[in-house]
Design an enzyme around this catalytic site. Structure first.
Site, PDB file in Angstrom:
ATOM      1  N   GLY A  46      10.277   8.317  12.377  1.00  0.00           N
ATOM      2  CA  GLY A  46      10.487   9.113  13.573  1.00  0.00           C
ATOM      3  C   GLY A  46      11.409   8.427  14.571  1.00  0.00           C
ATOM      4  CB  ALA A  70      -3.268   6.191  16.471  1.00  0.00           C
ATOM      5  CB  CYS A 130       3.681  13.405  16.147  1.00  0.00           C
ATOM      6  SG  CYS A 130       2.897  11.791  16.091  1.00  0.00           S
ATOM      7  CE  LYS A 165       5.786  15.728   8.852  1.00  0.00           C
ATOM      8  NZ  LYS A 165       5.999  14.271   8.667  1.00  0.00           N
ATOM      9  N   GLY A 265       4.042  10.597   1.083  1.00  0.00           N
ATOM     10  CA  GLY A 265       3.759   9.798   2.261  1.00  0.00           C
ATOM     11  C   GLY A 265       2.839   8.624   1.997  1.00  0.00           C
TER      12      GLY A 265
END
Length: 303
Positions: A46, A70, A130, A165, A265
């Site tokens: 990201g 997180a 997110c 996304k 992922g």
């Protein structure tokens, strides 16, 4: 010979296997384990307008058949990516896709404007989902109006392929998918992580510094497959499926549900060479089933 290639809008991929943002670094970290040239593409971590330190530690914990994270979009910002990372990955014979996040709409637009001139960045993936970012992300991805506003703004600023996304933390994900399609998305990717939490019963404190985090891994796969199936029926743009893909069989399952391409992922943390193995599995699967192209798998579930 079988044809592994698929198309996401105007973007041609040599095969359907992509890596999921945040689990594959900038690609170069995995060069010792997998041939990046073998992949359909890799989605870099990201990227935001400015440097982000991310959330305080601890920010990752293992859960049954998965993990909570997180991290909070830790990265050095888009200018650092352009100056230092891009020159090192631009010559890879695979599609480079940049995941873009922001706390407000102008952030998304500014990042995409900076990325647009880079010839070897083939597409952006707009992260409106997110669950770890206190500003932006979650709010944009959980309402049709919010999702549509980000998508429309980026569409005006970015001329190449735009994947949006989606967040799974909504009542009806097909509504959000239709909203971003109407606003100009070339494709949608789903799902991002599910909001979850874990508590240390001995200390009576949450494992994560942020209390809640994003749940990923094999445990979410059946829900992700269901959502991909629903969205693929609801929109005309391609769907990129992800969520708990651990091997080639899982990848084929997502494609049968309607995904044009898939992202790997959490499995990268367990086996950093898994993406190459998934490419091989899909090719072998096509041969075993007498199919000539990967495109024949898309939405081919019989019900």
């Amino acid at each position: 010979m079988v044809d592994l290639s698929v198309k996401i809008g105007e973007l041609q991929l040599k095969n359907p296997v992509l890596t999921a943002s945040g689990t594959f670094g900038y690609g170069e970290e995995f060069r010792d384990f997998v041939d990046l040239n073998k992949l359909g593409g890799f989605i870099v971590k990201g990227t935001t307008l400015n440097h982000r330190e991310g959330n305080p530690y601890p920010r990752m914990v293992e859960t049954p058949s998965g993990m909570l994270n997180a991290v909070g979009l830790q990265n050095k910002g888009v200018d650092y990516f352009i100056e230092h990372i891009y020159p090192r990955i631009k010559d890879v014979d695979s599609r480079v896709i940049v995941n873009v996040s922001g706390a407000q709409i102008p952030d998304y637009v500014a990042v995409c404007e900076k990325l647009a001139p880079l010839d070897k960045v083939a597409a952006v993936e707009i992260n409106i989902s997110c669950p770890n970012v206190k500003q932006g992300g979650m709010a944009f991805g959980t309402t049709c109006a919010g999702a549509e506003s980000v998508t429309a703004a980026v569409r005006k600023a970015y001329p190449k392929t735009m994947i949006v996304k989606l967040s799974p933390n909504v009542t009806d994900i097909t509504e959000i998918a239709r909203a971003v399609e109407a606003a100009g998305a070339d494709a949608v990717s789903l799902t991002n992580t599910f909001l979850g939490m874990a508590i240390n019963t001995e200390t009576r404190r949450p494992y994560l510094s942020t209390i809640t985090g994003g749940l990923s891994g094999a445990c979410i796969r059946p829900i992700a497959v269901r959502m991909v199936w629903q969205v693929a029926k609801a929109v005309k743009v391609p769907v990129v499926g992800l969520g708990g893909i651990m091997n080639g069989r899982d990848a084929v399952e997502f494609m049968l549900a309607g995904a044009t391409a898939i992202q790997v992922g959490t499995a990268n943390f367990i086996d950093p060479s898994v993406t190459g193995k998934i490419v091989d599995y899909i090719e072998d699967y096509l041969r075993r089933h007498g199919l000539s192209s990967a495109a024949q798998l898309i939405g081919a579930m019989e019900a």
